[in-house]
Design a protein around this motif. Structure first.
Motif, mmCIF file in Angstrom:
data_model
loop_
_atom_site.group_PDB
_atom_site.id
_atom_site.type_symbol
_atom_site.label_atom_id
_atom_site.label_comp_id
_atom_site.label_asym_id
_atom_site.label_seq_id
_atom_site.Cartn_x
_atom_site.Cartn_y
_atom_site.Cartn_z
ATOM 1 N N LEU A 156 27.192 42.941 45.154
ATOM 2 C CA LEU A 156 28.285 41.980 44.473
ATOM 3 C C LEU A 156 27.743 40.652 43.309
ATOM 4 O O LEU A 156 28.291 40.422 42.466
ATOM 5 N N THR B 1 29.277 47.877 43.768
ATOM 6 C CA THR B 1 29.380 48.603 44.978
ATOM 7 C C THR B 1 28.712 47.464 45.957
ATOM 8 O O THR B 1 27.456 47.119 45.887
ATOM 9 N N SER B 2 29.472 47.022 47.027
ATOM 10 C CA SER B 2 29.007 45.859 47.929
ATOM 11 C C SER B 2 28.189 46.584 48.951
ATOM 12 O O SER B 2 28.005 47.739 49.377
ATOM 13 N N TRP C 67 38.967 43.927 44.840
ATOM 14 C CA TRP C 67 38.693 45.064 45.961
ATOM 15 C C TRP C 67 39.549 46.223 45.616
ATOM 16 O O TRP C 67 40.804 46.246 45.618
ATOM 17 N N ASP C 68 38.954 47.502 45.791
ATOM 18 C CA ASP C 68 39.454 48.630 45.489
ATOM 19 C C ASP C 68 39.437 49.822 46.510
ATOM 20 O O ASP C 68 39.557 50.923 46.201
ATOM 21 N N PRO D 78 38.282 42.792 53.323
ATOM 22 C CA PRO D 78 37.568 42.620 52.045
ATOM 23 C C PRO D 78 38.563 41.714 51.200
ATOM 24 O O PRO D 78 37.756 41.118 50.238
ATOM 25 N N PHE D 79 39.749 41.731 51.316
ATOM 26 C CA PHE D 79 40.607 40.925 50.729
ATOM 27 C C PHE D 79 40.565 39.373 50.756
ATOM 28 O O PHE D 79 40.581 38.797 49.735
ATOM 29 N N TRP E 296 34.146 47.201 44.454
ATOM 30 C CA TRP E 296 35.219 46.114 43.594
ATOM 31 C C TRP E 296 35.002 46.526 42.301
ATOM 32 O O TRP E 296 34.090 47.243 41.776
ATOM 33 N N SER F 35 44.157 48.226 53.442
ATOM 34 C CA SER F 35 43.830 49.453 52.667
ATOM 35 C C SER F 35 44.943 50.431 52.383
ATOM 36 O O SER F 35 45.003 51.212 51.500
ATOM 37 N N LYS G 7 29.521 45.287 54.420
ATOM 38 C CA LYS G 7 30.797 45.858 54.942
ATOM 39 C C LYS G 7 31.556 44.299 55.506
ATOM 40 O O LYS G 7 31.208 43.866 56.421
ATOM 41 N N TYR G 8 32.783 44.165 55.098
ATOM 42 C CA TYR G 8 33.556 43.282 55.495
ATOM 43 C C TYR G 8 34.782 43.622 56.514
ATOM 44 O O TYR G 8 35.291 44.581 56.150
ATOM 45 N N TYR H 227 44.793 38.320 42.826
ATOM 46 C CA TYR H 227 44.211 39.682 42.819
ATOM 47 C C TYR H 227 45.092 40.330 41.704
ATOM 48 O O TYR H 227 44.521 41.364 41.055
#
Length: 608
Positions: free
Chosen positions: A134, A70-71, A102-103, A78-79, A108, A252, A74-75, A303
C-alpha cells in the motif's frame, strides 16, 4: 509525444542503463565496438523507448480509472487501521490527491479522473509505512482527450459560475440542471425487471431520462431499503438489491451494498449524468446510535468520497439536512453532520459542489439556513412545494449574500402531491425565479414502488403507501418527462443564464394576476413571462426600447410548439400583451429583432 523535461531525463537514464547492460559483456576487438554500440543503441531506441514510455493505464479526460492495490499486511479492522492516499502528478506538475478505499480482503482501490491530457504519475502513501503493498506504490496513467459526445466529459466536472448564480462545467460552459429523483437508489433492480420487455428496471429509468434530455440524477444512495423502519416487512425478496448499513460499524458485510451502488454510480456517469447524491442518507442514525461520533461520520464521508468522488457528482449530504431535519437535531447531532460535510470537502480534490438538501421552505430558507455560513457551502438545494406563488421565498435566495446558485431540488411529485401540470409548471417557475435548475420527481420512481398493483407490497419506502400506490413503470412513462425536454430546449435557446428574475417589480411589467405571472428578462433584449393562473388575462411589458422592433410569440409547454403573435414597435416603452390562447399555462416570449431568429417549432426527439 509531449513529455516534461523530468520525464525525458528519467527515460534517457533508463535507456543509458539498457545500453550499458547490452554492451558490458562484449569481448570484441576495440576497433569493432563503436559500430556494435551504435547498432545496439539504435536497436534500443527503436524497440525499448515505446516500452519505457508506455503507461500502466490509459483513460480519457474526466473519466474515472480504477487502480487496485494489494495489502501485504492483514488488519483486524481494515476500515479503521490504515489510511492510504494516492497523489497524482500531471503534465504541468498539477497534483490531485485521492483517498483509497478498502474493498474487501487485502484489496484497496483508488479511483482517479484526470483533468488534463498527458501523462500522470501516481505515488501512494500509507499510514503504515511498512506495508509494501500500500505504501509508496507507483503507477502511470496516460490521459487522452475525450472523444465522445457527453457534455460532462467534453467540458469537465461542475463548479459555481463566476457570478455565483448558476452551475457551470469546469471550462465555464453553463450547466443546465434537469434532474430526476430516485431517493431509494439502492432498492432499484439492476439486473431484473417486472415490466414486459424490460431487462433492467434501473437502466430503463436512466436511459429514459437521458433520452429526454435530463442532466442530473438525484438519490439518497445510502438509504437502507430493507430495514423494518422503511419497508412494510423485514423480508427480503429473492431479487432484492444489497445495501450497506453502518449502524453496527463498517465491516465486510457492507461491501455487497457498495458493490451494488458502484455499478449504479458508474452507469449514471457513463450515461453523462451528474449524480446529486446524499452521501450517507440515513438522517435519523446519528441521534439513535452512539457509534455515530463525529470521527466515525467523518471517516464514513471520506470513504464515500474515495469511492465516488472521481465521478461527476454534487454532494447533498443527507435528506433534508438543512437546517436540522425539522428540528429533530440538537446542536450536538447536527455537528456530526457538519463533521461529515467537512470531511467531504477536505477529501475531495475535485471540489464538487456541496449543496445540502434543504427542508421545506415552510421551515428553512436562505435567511435561516444552518449551513449557509460554512465555507464549504456551494449553493441551495431548495425544497419548495405547493403552487410556488410566494415570491418572497424565491427572492430571498436571489438576494442572499454572498450570492450562491439555487436549484428547485425537490418540489411536489408528479401524481403524488400534484398532477402533471403542476410538476411541469414547477420547472418554469424555478427558472423564472432565478433558480437555475429543477429536480423532477415522479410517483413510483422517487419512492421505488416495484410491485405491480394488487401484488404484495415491494416499496423502496412505505411512506403514504398504499394510498399513493403507483407502479414504477407507469411513473417512468408519465408524459411530463417528454414535456420537460421541451422546457429544456426553450431555455437553452435563450441562454437562460442571462435571464434575470424581475419578481414583483412593476418597472418591468404589470399583470392582472401578479403571483401567477412570472417575468424574467435579459436586459431589454428578451422578455419571458410564465402565465399559470386561470383565465386568459395577461398585462403589460415595460422598459422596452423605443424605436426598436420586437418579435412576440406564445410557447406551449405541453407540446413544445410556438405560435407567432407578430412584430411590433412602439414609443413609451410599454406593450400591452394580448390574451393567452387558452386558460392553460403559457409562456410569452418577446425578443428584440436582430438578436436571434424567430422560433417556430421545437425539434422532437424520437420517442423512447
Amino acid at each position: 509525444m509531449s513529455l516534461k523535461w523530468s520525464n525525458f531525463l528519467n527515460a534517457t537514464e533508463r535507456l543509458k542503463r539498457c545500453i550499458e547492460a547490452a554492451t558490458g559483456s562484449l569481448n570484441e576487438p576495440r576497433k569493432l565496438r563503436p559500430k556494435m554500440i551504435l547498432g545496439i543503441t539504435l536497436c534500443n531506441v527503436i524497440f525499448c523507448v515505446p516500452t519505457v514510455f508506455a503507461a500502466d493505464l490509459r483513460v480519457q479526460q474526466w473519466q474515472a480509472v480504477e487502480i487496485a492495490l494489494t495489502s501485504s499486511v492483514k488488519y483486524m479492522d481494515p476500515f479503521q487501521d490504515v489510511d492510504v492516499t494516492a497523489t497524482f502528478t500531471g503534465p504541468d506538475r498539477k497534483t490531485i490527491i485521492r483517498p483509497a478505499f478498502w474493498d474487501g480482503g487485502a484489496i484497496w482501490r483508488v479511483r482517479f479522473a484526470p483533468t488534463q491530457t498527458g501523462l500522470w504519475t501516481m505515488t501512494t502513501s500509507a499510514t503504515d509505512a511498512n506495508n509494501g503493498g500500500l505504501h509508496h506504490i507507483t503507477r502511470t496513467v496516460r490521459c487522452d482527450r475525450y472523444s465522445g459526445s457527453l457534455d460532462i466529459y467534453k467540458h469537465g466536472f461542475l463548479k459555481v459560475s463566476g457570478n455565483g448564480r448558476y452551475l457551470t462545467y469546469a471550462d465555464g460552459t453553463p450547466f443546465f440542471y434537469l434532474g430526476d429523483t430516485h431517493w431509494i437508489l439502492a432498492h432499484e433492480r439492476f439486473d431484473t425487471s417486472n415490466a414486459p420487455g424490460v431487462t433492467s428496471q434501473f437502466k430503463y429509468t436512466v436511459d429514459k431520462r437521458v433520452s429526454q434530455g435530463f442532466t442530473a440524477f438525484q438519490s439518497e444512495a445510502g438509504w437502507q431499503a430493507r430495514s423494518a423502519q422503511i419497508r412494510i416487512t423485514d423480508e427480503a425478496n429473492v431479487d432484492e438489491e444489497a445495501d450497506a448499513d453502518f449502524k453496527h460499524g463498517f465491516t465486510s458485510a457492507d461491501l455487497a451494498g457498495f458493490a451494488n451502488l458502484d455499478r449504479k454510480f458508474k452507469y449514471v456517469a457513463d450515461k453523462g449524468l451528474v449524480h446529486a447524491n446524499a452521501e450517507i442518507g440515513w438522517v435519523g442514525d446519528p441521534a439513535l446510535f452512539p457509534i455515530f461520533t463525529e470521527a466515525y461520520m467523518a471517516r464514513l464521508a471520506k470513504y464515500w468520497v474515495a469511492r465516488y468522488g472521481a465521478y461527476p457528482v454534487i454532494w447533498t449530504i443527507a435528506q433534508e439536512i438543512d437546517k436540522n431535519y425539522y428540528g429533530a437535531y440538537d446542536a450536538a447531532t447536527i455537528s456530526k453532520w457538519f463533521a461529515a460535510a467537512q470531511s467531504i470537502a477536505d477529501s475531495d480534490a475535485y471540489h464538487h459542489p456541496v449543496m445540502p438538501h434543504m427542508e421545506n421552505t415552510d421551515h428553512t430558507t436562505a435567511a435561516n439556513s444552518s449551513w449557509s455560513g460554512k465555507p464549504l457551502h456551494s449553493g441551495w438545494a431548495v425544497q419548495w412545494q405547493g403552487e410556488l406563488t410566494d415570491m418572497s421565498i424565491a427572492k430571498g435566495f436571489w438576494i442572499a449574500s454572498p450570492t450562491k446558485p439555487s436549484v428547485l431540488y425537490e418540489s411536489a411529485y408528479d401524481h403524488f402531491w400534484t398532477d402533471s401540470r403542476g410538476a411541469l409548471g414547477a420547472a418554469y417557475k424555478a427558472f423564472q425565479y432565478g433558480m437555475y435548475g429543477y429536480g423532477y420527481g415522479a410517483n413510483g420512481i422517487w419512492n421505488d414502488i416495484y410491485s405491480k398493483p394488487g401484488e404484495p407490497g415491494d416499496y423502496g419506502t412505505a411512506y403514504e403507501m398504499p394510498a399513493h400506490y403507483f407502479w414504477w413503470h407507469d411513473g417512468a412513462d408519465l408524459p411530463t418527462g417528454n414535456q420537460l425536454a421541451y422546457f429544456k430546449h426553450f431555455y437553452t435557446i435563450l441562454e437562460w443564464w442571462k435571464l434575470v428574475p424581475r419578481f414583483d417589480d412593476n418597472a418591468w411589467g404589470s399583470f392582472a394576476d401578479p403571483p401567477r405571472s412570472l417575468l424574467s428578462s435579459d436586459g431589454q433584449d428578451t422578455y419571458v413571462v410564465f402565465f399559470f393562473g386561470s383565465g386568459k388575462s395577461t398585462g403589460t411589458l415595460n422598459q422596452l426600447n423605443d424605436d426598436s422592433t420586437y418579435m412576440a410569440q406564445w410557447f406551449n409547454p405541453r407540446d413544445g410548439q410556438y405560435a407567432n403573435i407578430g412584430t411590433f414597435s412602439q414609443k413609451g416603452g410599454q406593450w400591452v400583451i394580448p390574451g393567452r390562447p387558452t386558460a392553460e399555462d403559457w409562456i410569452l416570449l418577446v425578443r428584440k429583432t436582430g438578436i436571434g431568429h424567430s422560433i417556430t417549432q421545437t425539434p422532437r426527439k424520437k420517442p423512447f
